[in-house]
Design an enzyme around this catalytic site. Structure first.
Site, mmCIF file in Angstrom:
data_model
loop_
_atom_site.group_PDB
_atom_site.id
_atom_site.type_symbol
_atom_site.label_atom_id
_atom_site.label_comp_id
_atom_site.label_asym_id
_atom_site.label_seq_id
_atom_site.Cartn_x
_atom_site.Cartn_y
_atom_site.Cartn_z
ATOM 1 N N ASP A 14 15.808 21.230 -12.211
ATOM 2 C CA ASP A 14 14.495 21.661 -12.717
ATOM 3 C C ASP A 14 14.518 22.046 -14.188
ATOM 4 O O ASP A 14 13.463 22.061 -14.834
ATOM 5 C CB ASP A 14 14.018 22.901 -11.936
ATOM 6 C CG ASP A 14 13.333 22.544 -10.627
ATOM 7 O OD1 ASP A 14 13.426 21.373 -10.202
ATOM 8 O OD2 ASP A 14 12.711 23.442 -10.022
ATOM 9 N N VAL A 60 0.695 28.030 -10.497
ATOM 10 C CA VAL A 60 0.261 27.229 -11.645
ATOM 11 C C VAL A 60 1.427 26.512 -12.327
ATOM 12 O O VAL A 60 1.385 26.226 -13.515
ATOM 13 C CB VAL A 60 -0.499 28.106 -12.668
ATOM 14 C CG1 VAL A 60 -1.818 28.592 -12.086
ATOM 15 C CG2 VAL A 60 0.348 29.309 -13.109
ATOM 16 N N HIS A 73 7.606 -2.532 17.165
ATOM 17 C CA HIS A 73 6.247 -2.234 17.608
ATOM 18 C C HIS A 73 6.303 -1.354 18.848
ATOM 19 O O HIS A 73 7.135 -1.601 19.724
ATOM 20 C CB HIS A 73 5.511 -3.533 17.938
ATOM 21 C CG HIS A 73 4.151 -3.304 18.510
ATOM 22 N ND1 HIS A 73 3.084 -2.918 17.729
ATOM 23 C CD2 HIS A 73 3.687 -3.376 19.789
ATOM 24 C CE1 HIS A 73 2.024 -2.766 18.503
ATOM 25 N NE2 HIS A 73 2.361 -3.041 19.760
ATOM 26 N N GLY A 122 -2.213 22.572 -7.022
ATOM 27 C CA GLY A 122 -1.088 21.639 -7.102
ATOM 28 C C GLY A 122 -0.377 21.606 -5.759
ATOM 29 O O GLY A 122 -0.947 21.990 -4.724
HETATM 30 P P1 FAD Z 1 17.147 26.096 -8.250
HETATM 31 O O1 FAD Z 1 16.978 25.659 -6.847
HETATM 32 O O2 FAD Z 1 16.099 26.920 -8.866
HETATM 33 O O3 FAD Z 1 18.572 26.758 -8.367
HETATM 34 C C1 FAD Z 1 19.045 27.325 -9.555
HETATM 35 C C2 FAD Z 1 20.012 28.437 -9.212
HETATM 36 O O4 FAD Z 1 20.639 28.853 -10.395
HETATM 37 C C3 FAD Z 1 19.334 29.672 -8.632
HETATM 38 O O5 FAD Z 1 20.059 30.156 -7.539
HETATM 39 C C4 FAD Z 1 19.364 30.666 -9.778
HETATM 40 O O6 FAD Z 1 19.393 32.005 -9.335
HETATM 41 C C5 FAD Z 1 20.662 30.271 -10.441
HETATM 42 N N1 FAD Z 1 20.769 30.678 -11.846
HETATM 43 C C6 FAD Z 1 19.866 30.530 -12.834
HETATM 44 N N2 FAD Z 1 20.371 30.978 -13.988
HETATM 45 C C7 FAD Z 1 21.610 31.432 -13.727
HETATM 46 C C8 FAD Z 1 22.620 32.025 -14.513
HETATM 47 N N3 FAD Z 1 22.468 32.225 -15.820
HETATM 48 N N4 FAD Z 1 23.775 32.374 -13.907
HETATM 49 C C9 FAD Z 1 23.967 32.190 -12.584
HETATM 50 N N5 FAD Z 1 23.037 31.623 -11.796
HETATM 51 C C10 FAD Z 1 21.880 31.256 -12.364
HETATM 52 N N6 FAD Z 1 11.158 20.348 -3.961
HETATM 53 C C11 FAD Z 1 11.261 19.290 -3.143
HETATM 54 O O7 FAD Z 1 11.914 18.298 -3.509
HETATM 55 N N7 FAD Z 1 10.689 19.278 -1.906
HETATM 56 C C12 FAD Z 1 9.957 20.329 -1.465
HETATM 57 O O8 FAD Z 1 9.460 20.302 -0.340
HETATM 58 C C13 FAD Z 1 9.833 21.466 -2.297
HETATM 59 N N8 FAD Z 1 9.148 22.544 -1.886
HETATM 60 C C14 FAD Z 1 9.072 23.642 -2.700
HETATM 61 C C15 FAD Z 1 8.350 24.737 -2.257
HETATM 62 C C16 FAD Z 1 8.235 25.868 -3.053
HETATM 63 C C17 FAD Z 1 7.460 27.063 -2.549
HETATM 64 C C18 FAD Z 1 8.887 25.891 -4.324
HETATM 65 C C19 FAD Z 1 8.817 27.124 -5.186
HETATM 66 C C20 FAD Z 1 9.604 24.808 -4.767
HETATM 67 C C21 FAD Z 1 9.695 23.656 -3.960
HETATM 68 N N9 FAD Z 1 10.373 22.524 -4.388
HETATM 69 C C22 FAD Z 1 10.453 21.424 -3.563
HETATM 70 C C23 FAD Z 1 11.035 22.462 -5.690
HETATM 71 C C24 FAD Z 1 12.541 22.712 -5.523
HETATM 72 O O9 FAD Z 1 12.735 23.977 -4.929
HETATM 73 C C25 FAD Z 1 13.230 22.629 -6.858
HETATM 74 O O10 FAD Z 1 12.948 21.391 -7.466
HETATM 75 C C26 FAD Z 1 14.742 22.762 -6.701
HETATM 76 O O11 FAD Z 1 15.088 23.954 -6.076
HETATM 77 C C27 FAD Z 1 15.430 22.672 -8.064
HETATM 78 O O12 FAD Z 1 16.801 22.737 -7.889
HETATM 79 P P2 FAD Z 1 17.768 23.318 -9.026
HETATM 80 O O13 FAD Z 1 19.121 23.329 -8.430
HETATM 81 O O14 FAD Z 1 17.505 22.633 -10.294
HETATM 82 O O15 FAD Z 1 17.278 24.819 -9.249
HETATM 83 P P1 NAD Z 2 1.966 21.963 -9.899
HETATM 84 O O1 NAD Z 2 2.222 21.523 -11.283
HETATM 85 O O2 NAD Z 2 2.111 21.004 -8.786
HETATM 86 O O3 NAD Z 2 0.483 22.534 -9.780
HETATM 87 C C1 NAD Z 2 0.000 23.567 -10.583
HETATM 88 C C2 NAD Z 2 -1.503 23.401 -10.713
HETATM 89 O O4 NAD Z 2 -2.015 24.553 -11.346
HETATM 90 C C3 NAD Z 2 -1.888 22.216 -11.579
HETATM 91 O O5 NAD Z 2 -2.843 21.433 -10.897
HETATM 92 C C4 NAD Z 2 -2.460 22.859 -12.838
HETATM 93 O O6 NAD Z 2 -3.501 22.114 -13.410
HETATM 94 C C5 NAD Z 2 -2.981 24.155 -12.285
HETATM 95 N N1 NAD Z 2 -3.093 25.216 -13.276
HETATM 96 C C6 NAD Z 2 -2.256 25.512 -14.309
HETATM 97 N N2 NAD Z 2 -2.698 26.594 -14.982
HETATM 98 C C7 NAD Z 2 -3.837 26.994 -14.366
HETATM 99 C C8 NAD Z 2 -4.752 28.045 -14.577
HETATM 100 N N3 NAD Z 2 -4.569 28.927 -15.561
HETATM 101 N N4 NAD Z 2 -5.808 28.164 -13.732
HETATM 102 C C9 NAD Z 2 -5.990 27.296 -12.723
HETATM 103 N N5 NAD Z 2 -5.154 26.258 -12.471
HETATM 104 C C10 NAD Z 2 -4.091 26.125 -13.275
HETATM 105 O O7 NAD Z 2 2.877 23.256 -9.706
HETATM 106 P P2 NAD Z 2 3.142 24.130 -8.418
HETATM 107 O O8 NAD Z 2 2.209 23.758 -7.329
HETATM 108 O O9 NAD Z 2 3.209 25.533 -8.901
HETATM 109 O O10 NAD Z 2 4.587 23.656 -8.019
HETATM 110 C C11 NAD Z 2 5.690 23.830 -8.938
HETATM 111 C C12 NAD Z 2 6.705 22.751 -8.792
HETATM 112 O O11 NAD Z 2 7.364 22.842 -7.553
HETATM 113 C C13 NAD Z 2 6.087 21.374 -8.888
HETATM 114 O O12 NAD Z 2 6.652 20.725 -9.991
HETATM 115 C C14 NAD Z 2 6.458 20.672 -7.643
HETATM 116 O O13 NAD Z 2 7.005 19.412 -7.904
HETATM 117 C C15 NAD Z 2 7.502 21.562 -6.986
HETATM 118 N N6 NAD Z 2 7.173 21.593 -5.562
HETATM 119 C C16 NAD Z 2 7.357 20.455 -4.838
HETATM 120 C C17 NAD Z 2 6.988 20.422 -3.513
HETATM 121 C C18 NAD Z 2 7.179 19.168 -2.733
HETATM 122 O O14 NAD Z 2 7.958 18.319 -3.164
HETATM 123 N N7 NAD Z 2 6.528 18.991 -1.601
HETATM 124 C C19 NAD Z 2 6.441 21.537 -2.914
HETATM 125 C C20 NAD Z 2 6.254 22.661 -3.681
HETATM 126 C C21 NAD Z 2 6.629 22.678 -5.008
#
Ligand code: FAD
Ligand code: NAD
Length: 481
Positions: free
Chosen positions: A321, A279, A453, A191
């Site tokens: 999220d 995943v 351009h 993914g």
């Molecule tokens: P979060 O960012 O998860 O923030 C939630 C916060 O709430 C956390 O600090 C958590 O500790 C806190 N919290 C939870 N429960 C409690 C509680 N009970 N009390 C107090 N605090 C609590 N998205 C993009 O759009 N572009 C990208 O390039 C991108 N790259 C990513 C790369 C990676 C490796 C990962 C893992 C994710 C990426 N994402 C990307 C997804 C993005 O990070 C999330 O969609 C985004 O952070 C969600 O924002 P949020 O505020 O809903 O939750």
């Molecule tokens: P994802 O849903 O993008 O990909 C997970 C992949 O794992 C899927 O293709 C799924 O079919 C596969 N998978 C699930 N179970 C499996 C198994 N048991 N064995 C093998 N394959 C399996 O999720 P992600 O890559 O973990 O990212 C998580 C979230 O974070 C996504 O929703 C994404 O939108 C967000 N994110 C966004 C960005 C960005 O915007 N550039 C970057 C990183 C993460």
């Protein structure tokens, strides 16, 4: 009255902190509770996105791209570079510095807007009371609020038969911290995270990167023409994507991960030096609300909300999220702003059909709106315009000609229904498509717009012209009018 607020937000990620700032801007007395602590045990705002998600991954994507380019990408342009070396510790330190500066920036922004930041874990009780467990305090502090916004975010899904182990079998957070480049890298899940972090370590020198993907189609949510081209280019770069592959056994022995997986009907064995489990992610809703609060969750643990992020409880909203829709930072932030407006008594809606997505690989993949397969499934008549970057003067000058832009427009009204791109700087180019679609543009509107351009954005212009049957810089059979 100290612990009485007009708005209390649980979660300080891009959904929660943006909601907090907007609520404060609208004159509401606001508190934001967040439990994140950094590697040194210090509370940090910004959630997943700033601490272990969007920002650190993009810092490493940028750095690894520069490294790879210097190592092998400039010779054709007459630039000889010798002695390029990787200083991984410094690259990681740069990433950490970017994270530190940005998370501290959010702290400053909350302060400037007079938002009360409470480090700790919040739990929703009945009647919009919130219990906060704070580090070093025995009794929880109880806040009360007129409105509550739940923004707890998400965590990586774990696989029962592939437990995380030391720094060898890791999730995405661990994969941002490898202290040396793995020779053989395995990734479960092809993914977005798997592809981005696989690209990072491949560029930094991993000899093999193997992605084991359970589904038998690659990036099924991406326009299939784009997904096909992406798979071809990733494969060329050395990302070995194995579709229809399920891990059946994982054993860690002498620092090596031994994986058995089923590909179709056949069993395979493979060894890795590091393994990333990527995943998907699940909502952080467990323990978020006391039973007596009666907050409704769906079967996957997502907080149940309507189109305007209202939960089943009066005055309680949920965003980011932890609720339905794509798990993207900008989606959560927009929901945060919408909910703040609603709480302030203003009208506000969000267009969920126009949330852009980007995969920050090389080339970048970006899209907004409907894919061709979705339009076919919905039996909507559409026209297509495709323009390859190979025909763009700017892309040629940059020596970066892979990919294309595709515009899909309604066959009757000509309104743009989707834009799909793969190529250089598509993460930036997609904003033009989002703006055009947000304003209800037709492909003719874009075709009649003047683009500078030589720019990459001319490819969007030409794709719109192509949808009209009149692209200039590719040979196209004229459409009958
Ligand atoms: P979060 O960012 O998860 O923030 C939630 C916060 O709430 C956390 O600090 C958590 O500790 C806190 N919290 C939870 N429960 C409690 C509680 N009970 N009390 C107090 N605090 C609590 N998205 C993009 O759009 N572009 C990208 O390039 C991108 N790259 C990513 C790369 C990676 C490796 C990962 C893992 C994710 C990426 N994402 C990307 C997804 C993005 O990070 C999330 O969609 C985004 O952070 C969600 O924002 P949020 O505020 O809903 O939750
Ligand atoms: P994802 O849903 O993008 O990909 C997970 C992949 O794992 C899927 O293709 C799924 O079919 C596969 N998978 C699930 N179970 C499996 C198994 N048991 N064995 C093998 N394959 C399996 O999720 P992600 O890559 O973990 O990212 C998580 C979230 O974070 C996504 O929703 C994404 O939108 C967000 N994110 C966004 C960005 C960005 O915007 N550039 C970057 C990183 C993460």
């Amino acid at each position: 009255m100290k612990d009485q607020f007009q708005v209390v937000i649980i979660g300080g990620g891009p959904a929660g902190y943006v909601a907090a700032i907007r609520c404060a801007q609208l004159g509401l007395k606001t508190a934001c509770i967040d439990r994140w602590v950094d590697a040194k045990g210090k509370p940090a705002l910004g959630g997943t996105c700033l601490n272990v998600g969007c920002i650190p991954s993009k810092a490493l994507l940028e750095s690894s791209e520069r490294f790879d380019e210097l190592r092998q990408g400039l010779v054709d342009r007459g630039i000889k570079v010798t002695g390029v070396e990787l200083d991984l510790e410094r690259m990681l330190a740069h990433k950490d510095k970017v994270v530190r500066e940005l998370t501290q920036g959010i702290e400053q922004l909350l302060k400037a807007n007079k938002v009360t930041w409470i480090p700790g874990t919040g739990q929703l009780q009945a009647n919009r009371r919130i219990a906060v467990s704070e580090e070093g305090k025995e009794k929880p502090r109880v806040l009360s609020a007129d409105h509550v916004i739940l923004a707890p975010g998400s965590s990586a899904v774990e696989l029962g038969n592939v437990p995380l182990q030391d720094d060898i079998v890791v999730d995405s957070t661990g994969a941002l911290e490898f202290r040396e480049v793995p020779r053989r890298l395995g990734i479960i899940g092809a993914g977005v995270i798997g592809l981005e972090l696989g690209s990072v370590w491949r560029r930094l020198g991993a000899e093999s990167v193997t992605l084991l993907e359970a589904q038998d189609s690659f990036l099924p949510f991406v326009d299939s023409q784009v997904a096909r081209e992406a798979l071809r280019l990733y494969t060329q770069q050395g990302l070995d994507v194995q579709l229809d592959s399920r891990v059946t056994d994982c054993e860690l022995k002498d620092g090596v991960v031994n994986i058995t997986y089923k590909n179709g009907k056949h069993d395979h064995q493979v060894q890795f030096d590091k393994l990333i489990v990527a995943v998907g992610r699940r909502p952080n809703s467990r323990g978020l609300a006391a039973d007596e609060a009666t907050l409704l969750l769906d079967e996957w643990g997502f907080i149940h909300v309507d189109e305007q992020c209202r939960t089943n409880l009066p005055g309680v909203y949920a965003i980011g999220d932890a609720v339905r829709g794509p798990m993207l930072a900008h989606k959560g932030s927009e929901e945060g702003m919408m909910v703040a407006e609603l709480i302030a008594g203003h009208a506000a809606t969000m267009n969920y059909g126009l949330i852009p997505s980007v995969i920050y690989t090389l080339p970048e993949v970006a899209w907004v709106g409907e894919t061709e397969q979705q339009l076919k499934a919905a039996a909507i008549d559409y026209t297509t315009g495709v323009f390859p970057f190979a025909a763009s003067g700017r892309a040629r000058a940059m020596n970066d000609t892979s990919g294309f832009i595709k515009v899909l427009a309604d066959a009757t009204s000509d309104r743009i229904l989707g834009v799909h791109m793969i190529g250089p700087h598509c993460s930036e180019l997609i904003a033009e498509a989002v703006t055009a679609m947000h304003l209800g543009a037709s492909s003719e509107d874009v075709a009649l717009t003047v683009f500078a351009h030589p720019t990459l954005s001319e490819a969007f212009h030409e794709a719109a012209l192509a949808a009209q049957g009149r692209a200039i810089h590719i040979a196209q059979r004229p459409r009958k009018n």
